[in-house]
Enzyme design. Structure first.
Site, PDB file in Angstrom:
ATOM      1  N   GLU A  63      21.018  20.407 -25.496  1.00  0.00           N
ATOM      2  CA  GLU A  63      21.465  19.621 -26.755  1.00  0.00           C
ATOM      3  C   GLU A  63      21.442  20.486 -27.881  1.00  0.00           C
ATOM      4  O   GLU A  63      22.220  20.310 -28.800  1.00  0.00           O
ATOM      5  CB  GLU A  63      20.734  18.277 -26.574  1.00  0.00           C
ATOM      6  CG  GLU A  63      21.074  17.332 -27.826  1.00  0.00           C
ATOM      7  CD  GLU A  63      20.183  17.553 -28.829  1.00  0.00           C
ATOM      8  OE1 GLU A  63      20.710  16.676 -30.026  1.00  0.00           O
ATOM      9  OE2 GLU A  63      19.530  18.219 -29.180  1.00  0.00           O
ATOM     10  N   ASP A 102      16.525   9.306 -28.196  1.00  0.00           N
ATOM     11  CA  ASP A 102      16.246  10.623 -28.854  1.00  0.00           C
ATOM     12  C   ASP A 102      15.140  10.333 -30.059  1.00  0.00           C
ATOM     13  O   ASP A 102      15.364   9.315 -30.700  1.00  0.00           O
ATOM     14  CB  ASP A 102      17.510  11.113 -29.391  1.00  0.00           C
ATOM     15  CG  ASP A 102      17.309  12.743 -29.618  1.00  0.00           C
ATOM     16  OD1 ASP A 102      16.026  13.309 -29.422  1.00  0.00           O
ATOM     17  OD2 ASP A 102      18.554  13.397 -30.021  1.00  0.00           O
TER      18      ASP A 102
END
Length: 399
Positions: free
Chosen positions: A197, A244
């Site tokens: 990511e 997240d």
């Protein structure tokens, strides 16, 4: 008009009983009771940053293609193989060059675990998909990424372990009673831990989201057999829930998408219920889900937050983005700094997140009435005797 179907009088009681059970099974969305909320299993020491079974193995540098990344990937595989053996696990592999790789291909490995009803064909199951990335930034050197995203990975692991027995009990009951043929839809669970990511240099469309971009493209090319309920793996994702930057005190989570605002509101309602029942350990008086009372048509614009959901969103997947961010405060102070480590996690908040995600998944899978365990200890046990607390811990150990 079709001719009436007559039920023999002697079978009326049987049919009424089956009808009641059937209605309970096919209800669109069933809230879990306060009793179940207070009895959900807690992680106990699993989030200990030094030796906790779930979290501590992730709290290390884990840049894609390095031994640290492999160690964390093996931790996920070991957890599902030993703790959740009925889940199907796979690793999606891809490679790409990065701005720092000098033309060399870097490996990216996405971990995927799936639990479907045992009688269902793979193309007929719509899944609640819980997602977090497990890689860490290459800079600053030694970056751990406690909130970004070691803690979210551990939160998801705890939630799936907590509901797995109830899920098995429900599916076994449906199979024994022959009721699974009457379900409106088949529901399953999916966990995705994405690699790559983080940007290696500067965040761009090509230097970020390596694993997510590769997986979304791969699944977009996959087609289920003809006559399946879903076209392919992407359309079978009923809701893509991305976690997240979770693990700091007093998080602020906004709602970004009108079509999934109802799911956001369900989480906001669960948060309120947990707090009313005094089942949250963290002391935040402010609501985490600040848009719960908003009309879904009047949500704030996305605001440019780029994350692993974007490649899936672009392909039509329904997204619920759970990220600690607000326009008035930005991201948590430790974001992308060396201080984003285990020591700077607020473990009470991490535990509360794990309970919230557990409850949401339990409601999604309609597991009310299928949890079979003794009452869990209250998180607020300061006034309890040491003897009673020890007894409660013994009872949980026996589970």
């Amino acid at each position: 008009m079709s001719p009436a179907y007559r039920i023999p009088l002697g079978n009326v009681s049987l049919w009424l009983g089956l009808l009641v059970m059937l209605l309970a099974c096919v209800e669109a969305y069933e809230k879990i009771s306060d009793k179940t909320l207070t009895e959900l299993l807690r992680p106990n020491n699993d989030f200990d940053i030094h030796n906790g079974a779930l979290l501590s193995p992730i709290l290390r540098t884990r840049v894609p293609g390095t031994p640290g990344s492999t160690a964390v990937l093996n931790h996920f595989a070991d957890f599902f193989r030993t703790t959740l053996p009925k889940w199907t696990i796979e690793v999606h592999n891809s490679t790409a060059t990065t701005p720092l790789s000098k033309g060399k291909e870097v490996p990216f490995r996405n971990f995927i675990a799936t639990r479907d009803p045992p009688w269902a064909s793979v193309g007929d199951v719509g899944r609640l998909t819980l997602v977090a990335h497990y890689d860490s930034k290459i800079e600053p050197e030694g970056f751990i990424g406690g909130i970004d995203s070691a803690a979210p990975c551990a939160i998801i692991m705890h939630a799936m372990r907590s509901i797995d027995a109830a899920l098995e009990k429900k599916w076994s009951a449906l199979k024994e009673q022959g009721l699974y043929d009457y379900l409106d839809e088949e529901r399953g669970l999916q966990v995705i831990f994405l690699d790559g990511e983080e940007a290696f240099q500067d965040w761009t469309a090509t230097d970020s989201l390596y694993g997510a971009r590769a997986l979304a493209t791969h699944w977009d090319d996959q087609v289920y057999p003809a006559m399946s309920e879903f076209k392919g793996p992407l359309s079978s994702i009923s809701l893509f829930v991305l976690l997240d930057l979770l693990g700091s005190k007093s998080p602020t989570v906004q709602s970004w998408y009108e079509t999934t605002h109802w799911a956001y509101q369900s989480l906001g309602e669960l948060e309120k219920r947990f707090k009313t029942l005094k089942q949250f350990k963290s002391a935040s008086a402010n609501p985490w889900f600040v848009d719960t009372d908003k009309d879904g048509h009047k949500l704030s614009p996305m605001g440019g937050i780029q994350d692993d959901h974007l490649p899936f969103l672009a392909k039509g997947v329904e997204i619920l983005h759970l990220i600690d961010f607000a326009s008035f405060k930005g991201f948590p102070p430790v974001w992308h700094t060396i201080d984003d480590d285990g020591e700077h996690l607020d473990l009470d908040t991490v535990e509360d997140w794990s309970m919230l995600v557990t409850a949401f998944a339990a409601e999604w899978m309609e597991l009310e009435g299928y949890f079979d365990h003794p009452s869990a200890p209250s998180p607020r046990s300061d006034d309890e005797s040491a003897e009673l607390e020890a007894l409660r811990l013994d009872r949980k150990t026996e589970l």
